[in-house]
Every structure is written in C-alpha cells, then in structure tokens.
Design an enzyme around this catalytic site. Structure first.
Site, PDB file in Angstrom:
ATOM      1  N   ASP A   1       0.857  -1.181   0.000  1.00 25.67           N
ATOM      2  CA  ASP A   1       0.000   0.000   0.000  1.00 25.67           C
ATOM      3  C   ASP A   1       0.895   1.234   0.000  1.00 25.67           C
ATOM      4  O   ASP A   1       1.458   1.606   1.031  1.00 25.67           O
ATOM      5  CB  ASP A   1      -0.913   0.022   1.239  1.00 25.67           C
ATOM      6  CG  ASP A   1      -1.977  -1.079   1.201  1.00 25.67           C
ATOM      7  OD1 ASP A   1      -1.793  -2.085   0.468  1.00 25.67           O
ATOM      8  OD2 ASP A   1      -2.995  -0.939   1.906  1.00 25.67           O
TER       9      ASP A   1
ATOM     10  N   LYS B   1      -6.755   3.365  -3.334  1.00 25.23           N
ATOM     11  CA  LYS B   1      -7.166   3.338  -1.927  1.00 25.23           C
ATOM     12  C   LYS B   1      -7.370   4.772  -1.464  1.00 25.23           C
ATOM     13  O   LYS B   1      -6.602   5.661  -1.837  1.00 25.23           O
ATOM     14  CB  LYS B   1      -6.074   2.633  -1.123  1.00 25.23           C
ATOM     15  CG  LYS B   1      -6.268   2.619   0.376  1.00 25.23           C
ATOM     16  CD  LYS B   1      -5.168   1.772   1.054  1.00 25.23           C
ATOM     17  CE  LYS B   1      -5.162   1.967   2.556  1.00 25.23           C
ATOM     18  NZ  LYS B   1      -4.072   1.225   3.221  1.00 25.23           N
TER      19      LYS B   1
ATOM     20  N   LYS C   1     -10.148   0.391  -2.454  1.00 25.69           N
ATOM     21  CA  LYS C   1     -10.073   0.127  -1.020  1.00 25.69           C
ATOM     22  C   LYS C   1     -10.342   1.396  -0.230  1.00 25.69           C
ATOM     23  O   LYS C   1      -9.469   2.255  -0.120  1.00 25.69           O
ATOM     24  CB  LYS C   1      -8.688  -0.431  -0.655  1.00 25.69           C
ATOM     25  CG  LYS C   1      -8.511  -0.673   0.853  1.00 25.69           C
ATOM     26  CD  LYS C   1      -7.154  -1.300   1.172  1.00 25.69           C
ATOM     27  CE  LYS C   1      -6.907  -1.322   2.675  1.00 25.69           C
ATOM     28  NZ  LYS C   1      -5.558  -1.822   3.023  1.00 25.69           N
TER      29      LYS C   1
END
Lengths: 476, 313
Positions: free
Chosen positions: B150, B213, B249
């Site tokens: 991430d 995300k 996400k």
C-alpha cells in the site's frame, strides 16, 4: 457475487384504514347527501383500499357555507400569531404521524415509500412550518401595510403528490386568513382525509378546512360555486382551460398550475455522472408523474453517443416493484386510465419511427405498471416531444450549439421547468436567462423547497405557489 | 469526454495534465446526493447475512501504530486466522496490513493460513522521502514476504501540478513490487476536491496501480461515501476504456456493519457485481471486524452476545 437485496417492505400496520370515508365539512365527517361512494384502489395490486364519499352540489353548498361562516366569524378575525399557532401545531402532528402518512400515500398513490418517506411528507411538514411563520408577518411581506384575506378558497388538486399539493394549497391560504374547501383527486383521496383528522386533532376551528371527495363533477361544482372568492387548481392544461372559462367574468381570483414538457439541457462540459443522475431523477422520480418532469433530454450532439449508454446503464439499475419496499425506485402508475394514456402516446413514437428502449425486466402481473422507457432519435416534430406523457418516458433530442438548445427548449406551448447541466458558470447564466420556464434547475433537478416560488409560463399556468410570492395569491 | 481517448505513448506532464483535465468534472452536491441516496438502501435478512460474510472477507485487518510490537502483530494475525473462536464458519479476512518492519513477523504468524500480508510502504503516511528510500522501503517489504504493497502518492507533487512525478513514482514502485499487488493511496482528505479525487484515481490507474485506496487513516476525512463513489466510477470507466479491472479500497472511518454494507451497496450499484470480491474491493479497518462478527451472531442467533465475547487484539 450477485448481491440480491432481500425484500424490505415497510409495515402497513401503522395505517388504520376505515372501510368508508365521509366528507369533512364544518369540522365533522358527514355522509354525502347523494349517498354515493367510489372505491380507492392500491394501484400496485388493484386491492380495494376504502370507499370514499362522492360530494354533490348540495354538499358543496354546505361546505362553502361552513367555510364562509368560519372565515367571517373566527379565522379572518383571528390574529396572525394565533393562526400561526394552529399551523405550527398541524405541522408538528404531520411530523409525528409521518410514517403513517407516508405508508398511506404509497398505498393509495403507488409511489415508492422512499419518496413518500424522504420527499413528500417532509416537504408537507416543511410547508406548514414555513407558512406558519408568515402568519404574523404579513404586513412585512411586501403587499402593503395591512393585506387582507380574500375569503373562501376553492382548491382542486391532482393525484401525483396528493398530500404535498394539499399542503401547497392549504398552508398559504390559512396563513393569510382564508378558509378553504379542497377537493383531492378521485384516485388519491385518503391522505387528505387523514389530514382532516389532523385538523380535528389540532382543534382547528370548524369550517376552516373542508375536504370534499369525488371526481370531476364534484370539482366542477366546487370551482363554479358562486360563493367562493378564489380558485386554485393544479392539474391538466385541458381542465385548467375549462376552469379559466368558468371563472372568467366573475370576481374570483384564479391560480393555475398545469402541465409541462420540461427540457433538461446537458452541455458537453457537464459533470457527466451527476448529469446522468439528474436526467434519471428528472424523468423517473415519481414514475414521471410530475408536471415539472424533465421529460425532454436535450443532449449536446458531440457527447450523445457516450452519454446514452451511461444513461441506459443507469436506468437498467432502477429497481421497479412493490412500492412499499424500501429499496424500490420506481413504483406503480397511479391508475388504469393514466397507464392507458402513457401507452397510447408512447405507441405513437413507434409509429413515427422513434427508437424505443426499456431495460429487460418483467413487470408485476397485477396492478398498473410501465417500464422506464428511453426514446431516442426524437425530433421536435414527434408527438412525444410535444405532448405531456406524464409517465416514465424520456424523449431524447440532440442539439449542436447553445442557441439551438435554448430554441428547442423553449419551442413548446408549456413553460414550467428546465434543467441546465454545465460546469461553466457563464454558460449556465446565459442559458437560464433565455429559458422561458418558471423553474430552472442548475446542475440538479426536481428539488423543491417551501421558500421557493413555483409556477409556469404560457400553458403551464399562472400565479406562483411557495415562498413569499405564494402569499400574494391569497391576499387582496 | 476525452478521457475515453487513447492515452498518448510518450508521457509528459503536459500530456498527463491534458488527460486529467479532460475528465468530466464532478458536481460535489450531486455526488453527495447520490451517495446519500444509495446509503438509504435497506439490506435485511438473507441479503444482510451474505453482505456481512462478504465484508469480512474483504477486511484488511490493520495495525499501523508507532507502538506496534511483534506481540501486537502476532495477536492481530491470530485474529485474522480465526476471527470468532466460537464460530468456525466465519470466513477469513482479506489480508493483514502492517508497517514494513513488521512484515516478517506477520508472515511468520500467518504461515499456513492462506492469508496474505499487506504492507504500507514508501514512507507511509506522509510519503515525504526521496524516491530511492521509498523504493528500498518497498523492496524490503516484498523481500520479507508482503504480497500486497500500500503506497502513498506524493500529494505535494500532485497539488503543485507535477503529475509526471506522481506518475513516475507509482510506475517505479509498481516495478519494485514485482509480483506483489500495488494499492495506491490517494489520501483524498488532502486532495480536498472531488475533481482531484477523480484525477488522482485515473492517474494511479494509468500508472499501473492494481488498487486505488482512499486514505492512510491518519488524515480526516478518510473514506467518505462520496469519495468511494467517485473512485468506483473511475474504476468502472477505466474498465470500459481499457478492459482492465482495478480494485478499490476505502480505509479509515468504516467502523460498523452499517457503514460496511453501505460500501457494498455503492460497489454493487456503481462499479457493478464484478467488483464484489476481495480481489477487487477491500476495506481497511481495525475495529470494524468485531462489529461484523457481532452482527453476524445476532443474525444467526437473534441475540447480541456483547462485546466481551469477541477478542480485543
């Protein structure tokens, strides 16, 4: 994964339906003198909901006399502050009984519960709160230092927003010291009759609000009755014309809120995802049973090819079915007669070579249903571009330049509403200045608020309802 | 709608800007209204049960604290493998998400469970480090066994108009990931406008991100429904344009079952059912899991067991 939403029906138990409903005259429920009743149906399954009295000429006489007496002896003499207290009380009771009213409206009208719950009933309460606030401030409303009520108002309302149209009519009339005789539509009388109970609960003086149920004949007797000072009508342009003729030459004041063929103009620089939403809301909100519906999409030709698949993909996601289900987006058509009219007009599109599209889905077997429909390849000459369908049918036209958009948008006998979608402020203002429509929404559609005046140009009627302007129609 | 045009081969800041500014704008009021409208969907009974299990399988169970210790990470991993000791039918979570220096500990603790380790990298959460540091951070996490990275974008570069720098960093980190999946954190709370959210989404997808995300969880607001809606529209449009499905996400602020289900409704009605899988939708959360478990038990037994029956890890 397929994410199926399980049925989520709102409970009917909150509504205590009576078998029969009588007329509400002079603070009491009384039988019609003719003894006749009509049945009100649930349009979603044709279940009989209740028998409702049909008012005749003698009942109209009684109701008008009661309204006159109340106006002259009680309501017209009462201070604005006192009238305001009654209206605030009514508004609060509407909020307290909001779930009951929402469920009943959905049963009687066929519109989805999420709309009655989140739009209709909250707006009804908001209208009463708003005009309650005006009741003691009329001297400051811009209509002179001592504006006077007109007297008795005859009010006839349609079936598409039964309780909301009642609120639009009754709240300003009462705030300004008038009394009313109101006739709800024959297919949707039930929430008006619960409103009559609310008037009793609020201990509104008898005769201030009178509710006469019935069909066209009752409405005719009411608007032609010589004992009223004001006629307010919302409904079709055809009936509006008849009323204008019958009121002509009398002293009565008249406001008409009639049909529309609203244009939703989408420029090539619009916020596309929100424009798709706005076009969908514009025509499929309340099954398109909206006088200010955006029934004509005017899409700039340079993006039409990309916009339409997005629009269709979105329409395909609309959930049609049981109006009481909290996840239903599109409910039932209000009546067999309206369904027939929608079919008839939409069929003319087929004959005239217009391309017709609806998402593939089965409609419920009983009740009155019409699938959301998008008509493409429509030009100004087609009937579906000119006549009000009053159903979930969108006519798609294209334009090349802003001038052409405005010309096409204004090229209709109506002038009630329009929407403009662009991210460019100057183009928004340029367009809005040139549109001949009473309401113009900028990057949104079908938004209502009691503070905002509403009404039409041309054959969409005259007079304004809502806001400070809405007081004028009830003040002498 | 020039975003559907094929992107030019040679990437320059000018070309990127032209592409991003050719995207249709986002009307803020309309986006909020649509998210609000979808949040009123009523998900009950069987639909709720299915949604809860799906949401559990999408949770990236996260601990990202300065105070993290091997003990804390191991207990989180135990929770991930066995969310509800009283009910073995509960699905396992999507992944465990930790800082890079905890990857080895988490990998060891999760061995044999089939649950992957996601690691934040690239000088998370600020991202204010030289590129070679960010790449070293990434490589080390992957070498220690992280299957998902991430990363954070350089918001400073984005807000100053240097889209090329943002793009090149994502490309470089993606390369450093090797086989690990790359989630690109936009930190939407710092991008501020919905137009920026849409542009950053398309920039990240174009640069090769496997997921976009919302947030680090360290900045408020984090994953709001309108932001997630706009990102779902972006992945839907990117798929229509390129045929590639990018995941989404939301992370930060999703604390209870109701919020999680609202997110699933957004996915269902925006990107579509194809995204209703942990391969394409994850929820970054820590406290959410216990609420999902509690609601799951309530649905199957009719009673709330109370928070003390769920492990606090």
């Amino acid at each position: 994964m397929i994410f199926e939403y399980a049925p989520a029906p709102e409970s009917r138990s909150v509504v205590g339906l009576r078998q029969t409903y009588d007329l509400f005259i002079d603070g009491e429920f009384v039988p019609a003198q003719g003894g006749e009743y009509v049945t009100s149906l649930n349009p979603a399954d044709e279940e009989e909901l209740a028998q409702v009295a049909v008012a005749g000429a003698a009942d109209v006489d009684r109701a008008v006399a009661a309204a006159r007496r109340a106006q002259e002896t009680v309501w017209g003499r009462m201070s604005g502050a006192e009238r305001g207290k009654y209206l605030f009380r009514i508004a609060r009771i509407i909020q307290e009984r909001s779930r009951e009213l929402a469920v009943l409206e959905t049963l009687d009208n066929g519109k989805p519960i999420k709309e009655t719950r989140d739009v209709d009933v909250p707006l009804v309460a908001a209208h009463f709160f708003y005009y309650a606030g005006w009741a003691d401030k009329l001297a400051h409303a811009g209509f002179g230092p001592n504006p006077r009520p007109l007297g008795v108002a005859a009010q006839v309302i349609p079936w598409n927003f039964p309780l909301l149209m009642l609120a639009w009519k009754i709240a300003p009339a009462l705030a300004t010291g008038n009394t009313v005789v109101l006739k709800p539509a024959e297919t949707t009388p039930l929430t008006a009759l619960v409103f009559a109970q609310i008037c009793q609960e609020a201990e509104l003086p008898p005769g201030v609000v009178n509710i006469l149920t019935g069909a066209g004949e009752t409405g005719r007797a009411l608007v032609e009755h010589p004992g009223t000072d004001k006629v307010a009508f919302t409904g079709s342009t055809e009936v509006g014309r008849q009323i204008a003729r019958s009121v002509a030459g009398t002293d009565k004041r008249l406001t008409l809120e009639l049909g529309g063929k609203g244009a939703n103009i989408v420029y090539d620089d619009a916020a596309i995802d929100q424009a798709v939403e706005g076009v969908v809301t514009g025509i499929f909100f309340n099954q398109g049973h909206v006088c200010c519906a955006g029934s004509r999409l005017l899409i700039q030709e340079s993006i039409a090819e990309e916009f339409l698949p997005r629009l269709k993909a979105r329409v395909a996601k609309l959930r049609l079915g049981d109006p009481l289900d909290k996840n239903t987006d599109i409910g039932a058509i209000n009546s067999a007669a309206q369904l027939e009219r929608i079919r008839e007009l939409t069929d003319t599109a087929d004959e005239e070579g217009v391309e017709r599209w609806s998402p593939a889905r089965d409609l419920p077997e009983s009740g009155y249903w019409f699938a959301p429909t998008v008509l493409t390849g429509v030009s100004q000459a087609h009937r579906v571009a000119r006549e009000e369908i009053f159903g979930p049918v969108l006519s798609v036209l294209t334009f090349r330049t802003p001038e052409e958009a405005v010309t096409k948008a204004n090229n209709t006998p109506y002038g009630l509403s329009a929407g403009v979608w662009t991210e460019k402020g100057s183009r928004m203002l340029w367009t809005a200045e040139r549109l001949r429509a009473g309401v113009i929404w900028s990057n949104t559609f079908n938004k209502f608020d009691p503070t905002s005046p509403f009404g039409g140009y041309k054959e969409s009627g005259y007079g304004r309802e809502g806001g400070r302007h809405g007081l004028e129609a009830y003040l002498g | 709608m020039s975003h559907t045009a094929t992107a030019p081969e040679a990437t320059t800041n000018h070309a990127l800007r032209a592409h991003l500014y050719g995207l249709p704008g986002v009307d803020e009021v309309g986006a909020r209204a649509r998210a609000q409208d979808l949040s009123t969907r009523s998900i009950k009974t069987t639909a709720k049960a299915a949604a809860i299990d799906l949401a559990i399988s999408m949770v990236d169970l996260t601990t990202l604290e300065g105070a993290d210790t091997p003990g804390k990470v191991r207990s989180l991993c135990a929770k991930a493998a066995l969310p509800d000791p009283a009910d073995r039918t509960v699905p396992k979570v999507g992944a465990v998400c930790v800082y890079p220096d905890m990857v080895a500990t988490a990998v060891e603790a999760l061995r044999g469970t089939g649950i992957g380790v996601a690691s934040v990298a690239t000088a998370f959460p600020a991202g204010r480090a030289p590129l070679d540091v960010k790449l070293a951070d990434t490589r080390r996490a992957v070498a220690d066994g992280a299957s998902e990275i991430d990363m954070v974008i350089d918001r400073g570069a984005f807000l100053s108009g240097d889209y090329l720098k943002v793009h090149e960093e994502i490309v470089a980190v993606k390369e450093a990931c090797g086989d690990a999946h790359l989630k690109v954190i936009l930190e939407t709370g710092e991008l501020n406008t919905y137009d920026n959210v849409r542009r950053a989404s398309h920039l990240a997808m174009r640069a090769g991100g496997d997921f976009i995300k919302t947030s680090t969880g360290k900045v408020a607001p984090a994953a709001t429904l309108p932001v997630t809606l706009i990102m779902l529209e972006a992945v839907r449009d990117h798929h229509a344009e390129t045929g590639r499905r990018v995941g989404v996400k939301p992370a930060g602020g999703i604390r209870n079952t109701k919020d999680a289900i609202r997110n699933l409704v957004l996915v269902n009605e925006t990107a579509g059912p194809a995204w209703l899988t942990p391969d394409l939708f994850r929820i970054g959360a820590s406290s959410l899991l216990n609420d999902l478990l509690m609601q799951r038990t309530r649905l199957s037994t009719g009673t709330y067991p109370g928070p003390d029956y769920y492990t606090q890890d």
